[in-house]
Design a protein around this motif. Structure first.
Motif, PDB file in Angstrom:
ATOM      1  N   LEU A 661       0.859  -1.292   0.017  1.00 15.44           N
ATOM      2  CA  LEU A 661      -0.050   0.009   0.075  1.00 15.44           C
ATOM      3  C   LEU A 661       0.839   1.172   0.071  1.00 15.44           C
ATOM      4  O   LEU A 661       1.918   1.347   0.698  1.00 15.44           O
ATOM      5  N   ASN A 662       0.398   2.427  -0.980  1.00 19.14           N
ATOM      6  CA  ASN A 662       1.545   3.304  -1.123  1.00 19.14           C
ATOM      7  C   ASN A 662       0.649   4.656  -0.017  1.00 19.14           C
ATOM      8  O   ASN A 662      -0.095   5.276  -0.436  1.00 19.14           O
ATOM      9  N   THR A 663       1.436   4.629   1.143  1.00 21.26           N
ATOM     10  CA  THR A 663       0.889   5.542   2.034  1.00 21.26           C
ATOM     11  C   THR A 663       1.321   7.019   1.561  1.00 21.26           C
ATOM     12  O   THR A 663       0.699   8.050   2.193  1.00 21.26           O
ATOM     13  N   ASP A 664       2.121   7.006   0.661  1.00 19.64           N
ATOM     14  CA  ASP A 664       2.352   8.346   0.240  1.00 19.64           C
ATOM     15  C   ASP A 664       1.652   8.912  -1.217  1.00 19.64           C
ATOM     16  O   ASP A 664       2.182   9.892  -1.787  1.00 19.64           O
ATOM     17  N   PHE A 665       0.686   8.162  -1.290  1.00 15.29           N
ATOM     18  CA  PHE A 665      -0.197   8.495  -2.596  1.00 15.29           C
ATOM     19  C   PHE A 665      -0.586   9.930  -2.462  1.00 15.29           C
ATOM     20  O   PHE A 665      -1.037  10.527  -1.686  1.00 15.29           O
ATOM     21  N   ARG A 666      -0.228  10.566  -3.738  1.00 15.87           N
ATOM     22  CA  ARG A 666      -0.985  11.864  -3.902  1.00 15.87           C
ATOM     23  C   ARG A 666      -1.684  11.984  -5.317  1.00 15.87           C
ATOM     24  O   ARG A 666      -1.289  11.514  -6.332  1.00 15.87           O
ATOM     25  N   SER A 667      -2.854  12.726  -5.172  1.00 12.40           N
ATOM     26  CA  SER A 667      -3.410  13.286  -6.436  1.00 12.40           C
ATOM     27  C   SER A 667      -4.185  14.480  -6.587  1.00 12.40           C
ATOM     28  O   SER A 667      -4.702  14.888  -5.302  1.00 12.40           O
ATOM     29  N   LYS A 668      -4.248  15.251  -7.506  1.00 10.39           N
ATOM     30  CA  LYS A 668      -4.917  16.476  -7.469  1.00 10.39           C
ATOM     31  C   LYS A 668      -6.426  16.453  -7.474  1.00 10.39           C
ATOM     32  O   LYS A 668      -7.290  17.479  -7.237  1.00 10.39           O
ATOM     33  N   LYS A 669      -6.948  15.074  -7.692  1.00 11.01           N
ATOM     34  CA  LYS A 669      -8.160  14.722  -7.851  1.00 11.01           C
ATOM     35  C   LYS A 669      -8.627  14.169  -6.373  1.00 11.01           C
ATOM     36  O   LYS A 669      -7.954  13.377  -5.818  1.00 11.01           O
ATOM     37  N   ILE A 670      -9.724  14.475  -5.933  1.00  9.55           N
ATOM     38  CA  ILE A 670     -10.425  13.685  -4.558  1.00  9.55           C
ATOM     39  C   ILE A 670     -11.071  12.604  -4.930  1.00  9.55           C
ATOM     40  O   ILE A 670     -10.894  11.467  -4.420  1.00  9.55           O
ATOM     41  N   ARG A 671     -11.596  12.486  -6.259  1.00 14.50           N
ATOM     42  CA  ARG A 671     -12.595  11.154  -6.631  1.00 14.50           C
ATOM     43  C   ARG A 671     -11.538  10.910  -7.847  1.00 14.50           C
ATOM     44  O   ARG A 671     -11.171  11.572  -8.725  1.00 14.50           O
ATOM     45  N   ILE A 672     -11.094   9.418  -7.515  1.00 11.71           N
ATOM     46  CA  ILE A 672     -10.210   8.999  -8.599  1.00 11.71           C
ATOM     47  C   ILE A 672     -10.870   7.783  -9.045  1.00 11.71           C
ATOM     48  O   ILE A 672     -11.034   6.872  -8.545  1.00 11.71           O
ATOM     49  N   LYS A 673     -10.934   7.605 -10.663  1.00  6.41           N
ATOM     50  CA  LYS A 673     -11.394   6.531 -11.338  1.00  6.41           C
ATOM     51  C   LYS A 673     -10.498   5.487 -11.520  1.00  6.41           C
ATOM     52  O   LYS A 673      -9.675   5.645 -12.510  1.00  6.41           O
ATOM     53  N   LEU A 674     -10.721   4.365 -11.167  1.00  2.00           N
ATOM     54  CA  LEU A 674      -9.866   3.337 -11.262  1.00  2.00           C
ATOM     55  C   LEU A 674     -10.519   2.062 -12.038  1.00  2.00           C
ATOM     56  O   LEU A 674      -9.869   1.257 -12.474  1.00  2.00           O
ATOM     57  N   ASP A 675     -12.121   2.073 -12.257  1.00  8.25           N
ATOM     58  CA  ASP A 675     -12.437   0.997 -12.868  1.00  8.25           C
ATOM     59  C   ASP A 675     -12.535   1.208 -14.255  1.00  8.25           C
ATOM     60  O   ASP A 675     -13.813   1.246 -14.919  1.00  8.25           O
ATOM     61  N   GLN A 676     -11.518   1.567 -14.920  1.00 10.78           N
ATOM     62  CA  GLN A 676     -11.504   1.649 -16.483  1.00 10.78           C
ATOM     63  C   GLN A 676     -11.141   0.467 -17.302  1.00 10.78           C
ATOM     64  O   GLN A 676     -10.143  -0.216 -16.916  1.00 10.78           O
ATOM     65  N   GLY A 677     -12.296  -0.004 -17.974  1.00 12.85           N
ATOM     66  CA  GLY A 677     -12.052  -1.225 -18.815  1.00 12.85           C
ATOM     67  C   GLY A 677     -10.693  -1.189 -19.709  1.00 12.85           C
ATOM     68  O   GLY A 677     -10.614  -0.174 -20.293  1.00 12.85           O
ATOM     69  N   GLY A 678      -9.942  -2.408 -19.927  1.00 12.29           N
ATOM     70  CA  GLY A 678      -8.901  -2.118 -20.818  1.00 12.29           C
ATOM     71  C   GLY A 678      -9.270  -2.452 -22.104  1.00 12.29           C
ATOM     72  O   GLY A 678     -10.372  -2.800 -22.728  1.00 12.29           O
TER      73      GLY A 678
END
Length: 764
Positions: A661-678
């Motif tokens: 688990l990456n405890t240093d995770f950073r993102s400009k967005k609060i909601r992050i979409k990870l469910d993108q089909g390939g």
């Protein structure tokens, strides 16, 4: 003007010679338009009466006192008076013929019209003066069927035609034609003269078999025939010279002007009877004889978008029989090439063709030439059919379709999905309805409508399941359009999908209410959709799956609730379609927790890290039960976003790898979409869809054949093939080899049997 004619004294009624002299003087006064007072009028009328009723001739016909004596005398004297009138008219008209020889051209027309007007006015007066003769002798002769007897007015017209008209009509007509030619050459003429001549010729049309009726025979033979001949010669010579010295476009303008001028002549001074033959004559000389040159120019006008000139050419060539056929063929060929070129251009510009770009290229071509059909070709049905034929060709057989593949309906369905899906629509909501209507324009030309239906239903299913339709009204509108185009059966399953979603909403409400009444329930904000297997184009998961405990507890409660309300139904969980959102509170230095939008498979993986920070690949696979392909796909976007870190770094998602688990995770967005089909998932779905299309087509062909044979009982093999194509072509164009294979399948299944003489029979 002759000197004033003096009337002799009123004759003795027994003196027939004096009586006729008196009548002749009166007739002459009338003929030369000299005044007749009431005394003379009554005197002439009385003289006619006396002449017809004289007793002088009785002794030469019957004995005195014979009962028929008076009748016979009146008969003989009536005939004598009639013949004397004929002789007078003949002499008068012969004199006019001699006078006419001193006139030519317009002077002759003036003379003819002046004498005609004077003569016909006089004829009406004399007709009234001779009423007694008309009522008795003339009527009796006509009733007995005697030929060549007319009332006095008609007699005047007959004599004019026999004596004067026969002598002068050719010269009069020559003068008329010279006058018309002057007008055609731009000179101003007194066209009332021509109208007067026309009226004269029409008035001379008497039916020899029935004097009470009139015909246009004289007018048609002596006026129309030479007029049409002269018109043809004039325009043949003029148009030939004009074409040699000017462009085709300028010639078309000239021809339009000439045709309008001829219409105006008919309205102004010609008889309406000439309208149609005159148009036909002008059309032949001005259009038909130059139609090849006009048609050759049409391609030039098309290539240069000369809309106004094409409209002019259309209007001209539409006037002649089959004049537009070659234009329609050239137009269809031109539109087809333009459409193919437009598709080829966009296909070569991008390696991966976007559905919107493709559909816009099709629509642009259609819109351009539909406007041309409307403005230049007056929405003529045959031009519309030519446009439809061309569009059908370049929509179904172009560079992208590769000679008839399913790509066109697939791309149109995908573009519709872009329009109707949240986040994918670049069209304003106010313009969405108009854009969907344009989509239906392309859909109309798609031959493989079953392919569109398959792709559209799969995409609609995903929009509904994931709740990301941009507008329910737009979804409903699109289904209504498809229903209108293809019928109820085509959209039946689509409408049932909407019904299932509404039923599911009510079901979720009841479930939450029941959970609230029990005082328990889950901390999850979950929604369940119950989808009918026969209506939704969805496939069950291809992998085993062990859902997380938090999820399992909630769906167990829902399953129990559903079973209580719907006994005997089986639920198949479509884990591959489930999505959710998890909040991440572990990231260092963030006040607001991140929200990860994930698939259920991704959720199961991430929830494992609530227990510890590091997991091996084998541990995750064992706990989730996901097969390697699905697990790798689920992990791909999580690793790409650096929510988890793989060790050793850069290794593949497989046995031996571990994840932290990456405890240093950073993102400009609060909601992050990870469910993108390939891409792999998308291609797999496309392959599955195309496979089901082929299977469904076989079933559709077989069911159509069974319906046909059930109704007909027996048919020739070729006839069955033809009938099957007719029934199915609204959905797709079946190939004859596929139909023959389906016949063999039905023979094997014993739905059909072979009979003699290449016939097939239906087995109940």
């Amino acid at each position: 003007m002759p000197p004033s004619i003096q009337m002799p004294p009123q004759p003795n009624k027994e003196d027939l010679a004096a009586t006729w002299n008196y009548l002749q003087a009166g007739i002459s006064r009338v003929m030369h338009a000299q005044d007749i007072d009431m005394q003379i009028y009554v005197g002439i009328y009385t003289a006619v009466h006396n002449f017809c009723t004289s007793q002088k001739v009785m002794s030469t016909s019957t004995g005195v006192g014979h009962p028929n004596a008076a009748h016979k005398g009146a008969h003989l004297l009536g005939e004598d008076l009639y013949n004397k009138l004929i002789e007078y008219l003949k002499g008068h008209l012969e004199e006019l013929v001699q006078q006419s020889k001193g006139h030519t051209d317009e002077a002759l027309l003036s003379f003819y019209i002046k004498e005609w007007d004077r003569y016909t006015v006089a004829a009406k007066y004399i007709h009234h003066l001779f009423r007694y003769l008309n009522r008795h002798w003339v009527k009796r002769e006509m009733d007995e069927g005697k030929k060549g007897i007319y009332d006095v007015y008609t007699l005047h017209l007959v004599k004019w035609r026999q004596v004067l008209f026969e002598q002068v009509h050719t010269k009069v007509m020559d003068a008329v034609l010279k006058l018309v030619e002057k007008q055609r050459n731009g000179e101003t003429i007194e066209h009332s003269q021509i109208k007067a001549v026309v009226d004269s010729f029409v008035s001379l049309g008497l039916d020899e078999t029935d004097p009470s009726k009139s015909t246009l025979d004289v007018y048609r033979f002596h006026f129309e025939k030479p007029f049409l001949k002269a018109t043809a010669e004039f325009y043949q010579a003029e148009s030939k010279q004009f074409v040699n010295e000017n462009s085709i476009v300028e010639y078309m303008k000239k021809a339009e002007t000439r045709l309008d001028e001829e219409d105006e002549r008919v309205r102004t001074y010609l008889h309406q009877d000439i309208a149609v033959p005159l148009k036909n004559t002008c059309h032949q000389a001005l259009i038909a004889e130059h139609s090849a040159l006009l048609r050759d120019e049409f391609q030039v006008l098309l290539d240069n978008d000369r809309e106004e000139d094409m409209a002019r050419m259309y209007k001209l060539l539409s006037r002649i029989p089959e004049g537009l056929d070659p234009l329609r063929q050239k137009f269809e060929s031109h539109v087809r090439k333009a459409g193919l070129s437009a598709v080829q251009k966009v296909a070569s510009e991008a390696e991966k063709l976007e559905p919107k770009v493709y559909v816009d290229a099709l629509l642009e071509t259609h819109t351009k030439y539909q406007a041309l059909v409307k403005k230049a070709f007056c929405d003529e049905p045959e031009f519309t059919r030519a446009l439809d034929n061309a569009c059908r060709e370049f929509v179904n057989r172009n560079e992208v379709c590769k000679s008839g593949s399913n790509k066109s309906p697939e791309l149109v369905a995908k573009y519709t999905d872009v329009l109707l899906r949240k986040g994918g629509n670049s069209v304003e909501e106010s313009e969405l309805e108009a854009t969907l209507t344009q989509i239906m324009t392309v859909f109309k030309y798609i031959e493989d409508k079953d392919v569109f239906q398959k792709f559209y239903s799969r995409m609609l299913a995903r929009r509904l399941v994931h709740g990301n339709s941009s507008s329910d009204d737009a979804e409903t509108s699109m289904i209504s359009k498809l229903k209108e185009a293809c019928g109820f059966e085509y959209t039946n399953k689509l409408q049932r999908m909407f019904q299932d979603m509404q039923i599911s909403k009510d079901l979720n409400t009841n479930f939450r209410n029941q959970e609230a009444e029990k005082g328990g329930g889950s901390t999850l904000d979950s929604q369940y959709s119950i989808l009918g297997t026969g209506f939704w184009p969805l496939q069950p998961p291809t992998t085993k799956f062990n859902p997380p405990a938090e999820i399992a507890a909630d769906f167990d409660r829902f399953y129990k609730f559903y079973k209580e309300n719907h006994e005997g139904r089986k639920l198949t969980w479509l884990w591959n379609l489930c999505k959710g959102e998890v909040r991440a509170h572990y990231c260092k230095g963030t006040k607001t927790p991140y929200a990860f939008q994930v698939s259920l498979y991704q959720m199961a993986i991430l929830l494992l890290f609530n227990e510890r920070d590091t997991y091996s690949y084998d541990d995750i696979a064992a706990t989730t039960q996901l097969n390697p392909d699905v697990l790798e796909q689920a992990m791909a976007t999580i690793l790409k976003a650096k929510v988890l870190l793989i060790s050793p770094e850069g290794s593949k998602v497989k046995s031996g790898a571990s994840f932290k688990l990456n405890t240093d995770f950073r993102s400009k967005k609060i909601r992050i979409k990870l469910d993108q089909g390939g891409v792999k998932e998308t291609k797999q779905e496309e392959a599955e869809t195309n496979k089901t299309i082929e299977e469904d087509r076989k079933i559709l062909i077989q069911s159509a054949m069974v319906r046909i044979m059930k109704a007909r009982k027996r048919m020739k093999h070729a006839q069955l093939v033809s009938e099957t194509i007719t029934q199915i072509k609204s959905r797709f164009n079946p190939k004859i080899p596929d139909i023959k294979k389906c016949i063999e399948i039905l023979l094997d299944k014993e739905y059909l049997e072979r009979l003699d003489d290449e016939e097939l029979g239906y087995l109940a």
